[in-house]
Every structure is written in structure tokens, then in C-alpha cells.
Scaffold this motif. Sequence first.
Motif, mmCIF file in Angstrom:
data_model
loop_
_atom_site.group_PDB
_atom_site.id
_atom_site.type_symbol
_atom_site.label_atom_id
_atom_site.label_comp_id
_atom_site.label_asym_id
_atom_site.label_seq_id
_atom_site.Cartn_x
_atom_site.Cartn_y
_atom_site.Cartn_z
ATOM 1 N N ARG A 83 5.731 -6.721 -1.859
ATOM 2 C CA ARG A 83 5.335 -5.747 -0.493
ATOM 3 C C ARG A 83 5.627 -6.460 0.505
ATOM 4 O O ARG A 83 5.894 -6.025 1.603
ATOM 5 C CB ARG A 83 3.773 -5.186 -0.991
ATOM 6 C CG ARG A 83 3.489 -4.108 0.317
ATOM 7 C CD ARG A 83 2.118 -3.422 -0.512
ATOM 8 N NE ARG A 83 0.940 -4.247 -0.187
ATOM 9 C CZ ARG A 83 0.512 -4.231 0.777
ATOM 10 N NH1 ARG A 83 0.534 -3.571 1.785
ATOM 11 N NH2 ARG A 83 -0.789 -5.004 0.811
ATOM 12 N N ASN A 86 8.960 -6.973 1.352
ATOM 13 C CA ASN A 86 9.515 -5.667 1.587
ATOM 14 C C ASN A 86 9.276 -5.280 2.987
ATOM 15 O O ASN A 86 10.020 -4.804 3.707
ATOM 16 C CB ASN A 86 9.190 -4.552 0.802
ATOM 17 C CG ASN A 86 10.353 -3.665 0.269
ATOM 18 O OD1 ASN A 86 11.442 -4.255 0.226
ATOM 19 N ND2 ASN A 86 9.912 -2.453 -0.244
ATOM 20 N N ARG A 87 8.101 -5.780 3.550
ATOM 21 C CA ARG A 87 8.016 -5.339 5.087
ATOM 22 C C ARG A 87 8.705 -6.360 5.915
ATOM 23 O O ARG A 87 8.845 -6.015 7.078
ATOM 24 C CB ARG A 87 6.228 -5.706 5.143
ATOM 25 C CG ARG A 87 5.718 -5.700 6.666
ATOM 26 C CD ARG A 87 5.996 -4.463 7.461
ATOM 27 N NE ARG A 87 5.025 -4.531 8.558
ATOM 28 C CZ ARG A 87 5.518 -5.121 9.689
ATOM 29 N NH1 ARG A 87 6.632 -5.642 9.739
ATOM 30 N NH2 ARG A 87 4.549 -5.128 10.801
ATOM 31 N N ARG A 91 16.249 -5.493 3.188
ATOM 32 C CA ARG A 91 16.909 -4.831 1.857
ATOM 33 C C ARG A 91 15.520 -4.567 1.177
ATOM 34 O O ARG A 91 14.227 -4.878 1.330
ATOM 35 C CB ARG A 91 17.684 -5.683 0.965
ATOM 36 C CG ARG A 91 19.154 -6.005 1.662
ATOM 37 C CD ARG A 91 19.975 -6.863 0.861
ATOM 38 N NE ARG A 91 20.528 -6.144 -0.135
ATOM 39 C CZ ARG A 91 21.481 -6.410 -1.122
ATOM 40 N NH1 ARG A 91 21.850 -7.807 -1.148
ATOM 41 N NH2 ARG A 91 21.870 -5.639 -2.223
ATOM 42 N N ASP A 92 15.590 -3.630 0.225
ATOM 43 C CA ASP A 92 14.497 -2.978 -0.502
ATOM 44 C C ASP A 92 14.305 -4.145 -1.593
ATOM 45 O O ASP A 92 15.113 -4.181 -2.770
ATOM 46 C CB ASP A 92 14.739 -1.767 -1.120
ATOM 47 C CG ASP A 92 13.662 -1.002 -1.853
ATOM 48 O OD1 ASP A 92 12.615 -1.855 -2.063
ATOM 49 O OD2 ASP A 92 13.525 0.077 -2.046
ATOM 50 N N ALA A 94 12.010 -3.961 -3.948
ATOM 51 C CA ALA A 94 11.510 -3.445 -5.070
ATOM 52 C C ALA A 94 12.804 -2.985 -6.165
ATOM 53 O O ALA A 94 12.752 -2.945 -7.412
ATOM 54 C CB ALA A 94 11.111 -1.981 -4.795
ATOM 55 N N LYS A 95 13.972 -3.150 -5.559
ATOM 56 C CA LYS A 95 15.217 -3.215 -6.292
ATOM 57 C C LYS A 95 15.762 -4.367 -6.760
ATOM 58 O O LYS A 95 16.668 -4.479 -7.428
ATOM 59 C CB LYS A 95 16.409 -2.299 -5.574
ATOM 60 C CG LYS A 95 16.074 -0.959 -5.114
ATOM 61 C CD LYS A 95 17.058 -0.327 -4.228
ATOM 62 C CE LYS A 95 16.879 1.106 -3.533
ATOM 63 N NZ LYS A 95 17.707 1.554 -2.541
ATOM 64 N N ASP A 284 18.098 -1.003 4.702
ATOM 65 C CA ASP A 284 17.758 0.010 3.975
ATOM 66 C C ASP A 284 16.615 1.141 4.549
ATOM 67 O O ASP A 284 15.564 0.873 4.708
ATOM 68 C CB ASP A 284 17.174 -0.375 2.701
ATOM 69 C CG ASP A 284 17.037 0.609 1.583
ATOM 70 O OD1 ASP A 284 17.164 1.839 1.943
ATOM 71 O OD2 ASP A 284 16.857 0.476 0.437
ATOM 72 N N GLU A 286 15.821 3.994 4.158
ATOM 73 C CA GLU A 286 15.062 4.869 3.165
ATOM 74 C C GLU A 286 13.548 4.093 2.768
ATOM 75 O O GLU A 286 12.797 4.727 2.263
ATOM 76 C CB GLU A 286 15.652 5.049 1.930
ATOM 77 C CG GLU A 286 17.327 6.029 2.474
ATOM 78 C CD GLU A 286 16.640 6.973 3.126
ATOM 79 O OE1 GLU A 286 16.091 8.028 2.987
ATOM 80 O OE2 GLU A 286 17.611 7.246 4.243
ATOM 81 N N LYS A 287 13.753 2.746 2.843
ATOM 82 C CA LYS A 287 12.383 2.112 2.231
ATOM 83 C C LYS A 287 11.150 2.204 3.163
ATOM 84 O O LYS A 287 11.553 2.633 4.363
ATOM 85 C CB LYS A 287 12.742 0.615 1.909
ATOM 86 C CG LYS A 287 12.974 -0.340 2.968
ATOM 87 C CD LYS A 287 12.984 -1.779 2.595
ATOM 88 C CE LYS A 287 12.955 -2.719 3.727
ATOM 89 N NZ LYS A 287 12.854 -3.904 3.145
ATOM 90 N N ALA A 288 10.065 1.712 2.909
ATOM 91 C CA ALA A 288 8.977 1.775 3.778
ATOM 92 C C ALA A 288 9.068 0.860 4.972
ATOM 93 O O ALA A 288 10.240 0.117 5.080
ATOM 94 C CB ALA A 288 7.703 1.415 2.907
ATOM 95 N N ARG A 293 12.430 -1.826 12.027
ATOM 96 C CA ARG A 293 13.479 -0.515 11.469
ATOM 97 C C ARG A 293 13.589 0.278 12.751
ATOM 98 O O ARG A 293 14.656 0.800 12.953
ATOM 99 C CB ARG A 293 12.294 -0.005 10.506
ATOM 100 C CG ARG A 293 12.940 1.213 10.039
ATOM 101 C CD ARG A 293 12.073 1.856 8.899
ATOM 102 N NE ARG A 293 12.578 2.969 8.116
ATOM 103 C CZ ARG A 293 12.548 4.405 8.588
ATOM 104 N NH1 ARG A 293 11.953 4.337 9.987
ATOM 105 N NH2 ARG A 293 12.969 5.128 8.034
#
Length: 406
Positions: A83, A86-87, A91-92, A94-95, A284, A286-288, A293
Amino acid sequence: MMHLTALRRAEQEHVLTPRLETPFHDRLAALSETNDWYSWAGYKAPHSIFDTELEYFAIRSTAALFDISPMVKYRIRGADAARYLNRLTLRDVAKLGIGRVHYTAWCDDHGHVLDDGTLFRLATDDFRLCCQERHLPWLLDSAGGFSVEISEETAEIAAVALQGPTAFAVLEAAGFDGVETLKPFQLAEFPHAGGSVTISRTGFTGDLGYELFAPATAALSLWDRLWVAGSGVGLKAIGYDALNRARIEAGFIVANADFVTAEAALRADRERFPDEIGLDWLVDPEKAFFNGRDAILRARAKDTLKHVLVGLEIEGNIPAEGAIVYHRGKKEVGLVTAAIWSPLAKRNIAIATLSRPFGSRITDNLWVEIYAMRELQYQKLMKRARVVPRPFVKLDRRSANPPGRF
């Protein structure tokens, strides 16, 4: 008194050792014929070992070993590691599956790129982040509210890149059973010297290649294991100059060479959004929420991006390193940051940063200004250039599965 004596001794050692030596240095020094060294992140690293031209052809014809130990390495672990990353990154995460690697980048809150690098997922909550610049204070400051442990392991982990068409043959001969199952951007652990070595199918040459990570204490035994195994397939040790030629052919960029990182930029107009250095595909949306961003998407929506990084093909065979780029031979529109005559592509190629719309909507009538040494005098040459796709060289063996032995 003892503390003061120890402190003075440490200061003397620091003065006497202005550059650190990597865990592989003894082997590189023994092989070095050129004695041509430079500083990489505080470490002593070779520009070349014996001959830059032949070292380049080792990458493309047989196999080459390049010491990447000075590459900055961070270990990021904990329940919130995924997490947190990802922040942090574009890139995501999670993938990104366990045992996989992906190329990524990270930005400040203004959307400007701080660095790019590779993220290795070693386990569910265990990652290694490799990059060009040091970011530990920033990484720690960004960890507030996350259950995560962050440490730098640059000195503790030795790393070496094994690149070229016979790279797999070297690993096979070295007894790394099962390495043939590694697909591009996949990693696995293999036994070595009573411990283990992490091998990933990654690299910075655009060729078939692997990167190996091991404890610094096991570095020399790892080098020797590879060196003996590669004796029959043309394995050579190389320096950065040869690697640089290969990475240009592959169209890869280098922080603070092809773009200035947000942290290193002294002027605001030197900072770059990902879209301005060819890294738009990493974002990305679409990610959080992640760092930068909103600023990145706002710049896209308002079309306020000012620069573009492009590949150029230039007439003639004189490399245009550092050349100014002009439109119609008059208006200055950019700068070449990396250039070579490509032996593999048989083209004069370059990576350049241009001011938009040049290089994006306007791609014709570009010229570069080259100063070539002719009979002890520099001669100004104006050569035509055209925007071309990167990579300049694309090799099927890089992604062949299973890898070839060649």
C-alpha cells in the motif's frame, strides 16, 4: 580518549579512501587493463576494463558481466509495504505478483519525476527498490501512517548484471538449475555458498540478460562461479562505456543524464513530468491516489506539457552527443543527451529532449549542430535528423522463452 582515537582513525581512513570499493572490486581490478575508473554513487567503478569496443561486442555477441553493486537498493517490508509503494510510485503495485519485477518511477507532489528504477516483489510484504539516486529521507518521510520498515542495503547486497546472447548458457553451466524457467521480469532464489542468490531476468541492455543479487560476503565466490562457467562461451567483464552504448540502442534513459530529477534540478524549467520524458505509459490513473497524480492529470487535461523526449536518427556517422537541435536549421528547439553510431543498427542514433510541439506534432525539418575534430581543428557540421521510435534495436532473444543458448 579511546573514542577520540577511533574517530580520528575513521577520519583518516575516509581521507585515504575517497571512493568506496564494491564487493567485486578485487576481481575487476585484477582484470583491468585500462585502469579507467569513475565515481558511481560514491563507489569506484570502471569506465572500461580492456577495450570499450570489444566490451560492447561482448554484450551483443557472447556475454558480459557488469558490476551494478553501486546501484542504490532499498528494502521495504511490512504489512503496509504494498500500500505504501502504491502511494509512492506511478504503477499499480497490486498488479505486481510475488517473484516479479517491474520498471517504475516516482514523483513529488507537483508531478515532477524524482527518479526511476525497478521494484522487486520478493514476498507478499517484502520488496526491493533499486534506483539511481539516494532517497532514504524522502522515503522515510513518506512512510507516516504506514506499517512499514525501510532500510538501505546498497553496501550489504552485491549485484552483478550478466547480459548477452550466451548469458543463459553461463548460468546453466554454473549449475543454477531451474533458471531456464525464468521469464522476462521474473525472479527466483537459487542456492549459493551455503546461502542463496536472487536471480532476475532483467537488465539495461535490451538483450537477453539477468541480474544477480547476493550478500556482499558471497560476492567473490559468485563472481568466480560465473567466470569459470563462462570461460567456454566468451564471458567478458565490462565497464560503463560499453553498457551505455547498449542502453542507448535499447532506448533506455538515465536519471540526471537524459533528464534532471526534481531533487537535483536547480531551475524550475528543468523539472519534468513523466509524459515529458517518455514515461507516460507508467502512469496508472485508475489506481488509488499516488504522489503527483493530480498534477500529472491536470497537466494532461490542460495540455501544459512543455517538453518531449524522442529518439533521433541523424545523417552521417558522427555521434551527436551534446548537440543542439534546430528546426529548419535556425530555431533552437532542444538538446541531444545521448548519442552513438550503433554498430548493430548501422545508424547514427540519439536520445534528445525537445520543446513541444517540436518532436511531438512537428517532427520534420530538424537539424543537429555537431562539432567534429578534423586535422586538429573543430569543424561545425549541420546534419539532418528525424524522429524515430525507440528502441532503436529490438532483439527477439531478450524475451525468448525458454531462453536460447546460442
